[in-house]
Design an enzyme around this catalytic site. Structure first.
Site, PDB file in Angstrom:
ATOM      1  N   GLY A 129       0.823  -1.207   0.000  1.00 18.19           N
ATOM      2  CA  GLY A 129       0.000   0.000   0.000  1.00 18.19           C
ATOM      3  C   GLY A 129       0.853   1.252   0.000  1.00 18.19           C
ATOM      4  O   GLY A 129       1.017   1.903   1.041  1.00 18.19           O
ATOM      5  N   GLU A 246      12.949  -3.452  -3.738  1.00 21.15           N
ATOM      6  CA  GLU A 246      12.064  -3.383  -4.902  1.00 21.15           C
ATOM      7  C   GLU A 246      12.807  -2.874  -6.127  1.00 21.15           C
ATOM      8  O   GLU A 246      12.584  -3.331  -7.239  1.00 21.15           O
ATOM      9  CB  GLU A 246      10.873  -2.462  -4.612  1.00 21.15           C
ATOM     10  CG  GLU A 246       9.882  -2.423  -5.764  1.00 21.15           C
ATOM     11  CD  GLU A 246       8.684  -1.527  -5.485  1.00 21.15           C
ATOM     12  OE1 GLU A 246       7.779  -1.489  -6.320  1.00 21.15           O
ATOM     13  OE2 GLU A 246       8.660  -0.870  -4.435  1.00 21.15           O
ATOM     14  N   ASN A 386      11.781   5.636 -14.036  1.00 29.76           N
ATOM     15  CA  ASN A 386      13.170   5.793 -14.447  1.00 29.76           C
ATOM     16  C   ASN A 386      13.600   7.258 -14.493  1.00 29.76           C
ATOM     17  O   ASN A 386      14.783   7.565 -14.314  1.00 29.76           O
ATOM     18  CB  ASN A 386      13.392   5.125 -15.806  1.00 29.76           C
ATOM     19  CG  ASN A 386      13.440   3.609 -15.683  1.00 29.76           C
ATOM     20  OD1 ASN A 386      13.160   3.043 -14.624  1.00 29.76           O
ATOM     21  ND2 ASN A 386      13.801   2.937 -16.758  1.00 29.76           N
ATOM     22  N   GLU A 387      12.656   8.168 -14.732  1.00 25.39           N
ATOM     23  CA  GLU A 387      12.995   9.581 -14.670  1.00 25.39           C
ATOM     24  C   GLU A 387      13.428   9.966 -13.255  1.00 25.39           C
ATOM     25  O   GLU A 387      14.407  10.692 -13.067  1.00 25.39           O
ATOM     26  CB  GLU A 387      11.799  10.439 -15.101  1.00 25.39           C
ATOM     27  CG  GLU A 387      11.471  10.355 -16.589  1.00 25.39           C
ATOM     28  CD  GLU A 387      10.672   9.109 -16.938  1.00 25.39           C
ATOM     29  OE1 GLU A 387      10.425   8.899 -18.135  1.00 25.39           O
ATOM     30  OE2 GLU A 387      10.307   8.344 -16.028  1.00 25.39           O
TER      31      GLU A 387
END
Length: 400
Positions: A129, A246, A386-387
């Protein structure tokens, strides 16, 4: 970087291959071949996790005292490579790869004893969450609020893009407990049950017609303060620790190499007016270009493994792999679509369901191409876009 492979590691690779050959059931093998995202069908993924847990191999990256294997960095890499080559269904990562390591690093002893064994055996199925409408990569702007009430928190708000929330019985969540000061300073990390009164789950159907993500609503949901991980208002520290699992620690090159080999074989079968697609100069150029980029990534990941094996910090190299790996995955899936041409456009999602008897239109090797292509559009967004990742590298590595 030492690329020599010791004899004991060759023996370990043989042991892993033998185990996979003997343990993968036909149903699990089929599910693995039909995977079109980072998530496999839940039933087969959990069945595979049980087999691995019975062997003691469900969480190789965990410390041995908490149920891990005690393997070296190289052994863990070999194991991951063999899983990819055997096309095993990926395990659901939210418990094993996110919440579990987070509790090992930040949880209390009581929380570790309560949750870790149930993560390993699959009794607890976790979802994450974090993201909210308007708060994705800019996670610190989240608004879901938890107000103290006696020994509990009362939560109101919503989370979105919550993968497999409709299957999960547990959630780890970031909630705001203080609206004053910097946004990062008022966030708390909580563990909660998904069957609590006031929780509503609305599944979201993706472009590939697969329901992976959900939106979760909280209406006066009461959660014990004992379910907090870390200190109140210090959840950002816990969240950053979890995000390292992650965003990092994943090898992309083995899976990309498997896909490239499949594309090469497809190109030999795909016919054009001038002969096999594999003989087309433009296709050869594209294939060679992507292959070279994947090889460069593979050596970057080797340098990371080499550094970790010798007790060194790989530094910026590990920050780069999320960007490089996800963008190369998108290039590879795009090349697969180009190789298949119109055959990739045949839309038959029912044939992707494990055990389905739906007749396949066109070659079987084209079945997963379009769903995989569509799903991979998200891989450069989730886990921190990715930015945003480039901004982190610019600041932390280049000092800009």
């Amino acid at each position: 970087m030492d690329l020599r492979v010791p004899e004991q590691e060759k023996a370990f690779r043989d042991e892993v291959r033998t185990f996979l050959e003997e343990s993968l059931t036909p149903e699990i093998r089929e599910a693995g071949k039909m995977v079109t995202s980072v998530f496999a069908p839940v039933k087969e993924a959990m069945a595979w996790q049980k087999i691995l847990n019975d062997k003691g191999w469900a969480a190789p990256h965990w410390p041995k005292e908490h149920g891990g294997t005690g393997w070296s960095v190289t052994q863990r890499a070999i194991f991951a490579e063999e899983l990819v080559r055997a096309e095993t269904p990926p395990l659901v990562p939210m418990g094993l790869h996110m919440c579990g390591p987070c509790l090992i690093g930040c949880g209390t002893e009581e929380q570790q004893k309560e949750y870790l064994p149930k993560i390993l055996n699959g009794e607890h199925f976790w979802c994450q969450g974090y993201s909210e409408p308007g708060s994705g990569s800019d996670l610190a702007s989240l608004k879901t609020f938890a107000e103290k009430d006696g020994d509990d928190y009362i939560i109101n708000g919503t989370k979105i893009w919550t993968t497999y929330a409709h299957y999960a019985n547990k959630m780890f969540a970031l909630v705001r407990t203080n609206k004053d000061g910097k946004p990062q300073q008022g966030i708390t990390f909580l563990l909660l049950d998904m069957d609590l009164p006031g929780i509503t789950i609305e599944p979201i159907v993706g472009l590939d017609e697969v329901t992976e993500q959900c939106q979760v609503f909280f209406d006066n949901v009461r959660v014990p303060q004992a379910n907090r991980v870390g200190a109140e208002n210090d959840g950002w520290t816990v969240a950053k620790y979890l995000l390292t699992f992650e965003r990092g620690g994943q090898e992309y090159a083995p899976g990309l190499n498997v896909q490239l080999e499949k594309i090469r074989l497809m190109a030999e079968k795909q016919q054009t007016v001038h002969g096999p697609m594999s003989q087309d100069p433009l296709w050869q150029h594209k294939f060679a270009s992507v292959s070279a980029d994947v090889l460069a990534l593979e050596f970057t990941e080797m340098r990371i493994k080499s550094a970790l094996s010798s007790g060194k910090d790989p530094g910026a190299l590990s920050s780069m792999t999320k960007i490089l790996g996800t963008e190369l995955l998108q290039k590879v899936t795009e090349l697969r679509i180009e190789t298949l041409g119109a055959q990739a456009a045949i839309w038959q999602p029912q044939a992707l369901v494990p055990g389905s008897e739906q007749p396949i239109i066109g070659p079987e090797y084209a079945l997963t191409a379009m769903p995989h292509y569509l799903n991979s559009r998200a891989c450069s967004i989730y886990g921190g876009s990715n930015e945003v990742q480039r901004g982190i590298i610019a600041k932390a590595v280049l000092g800009l």
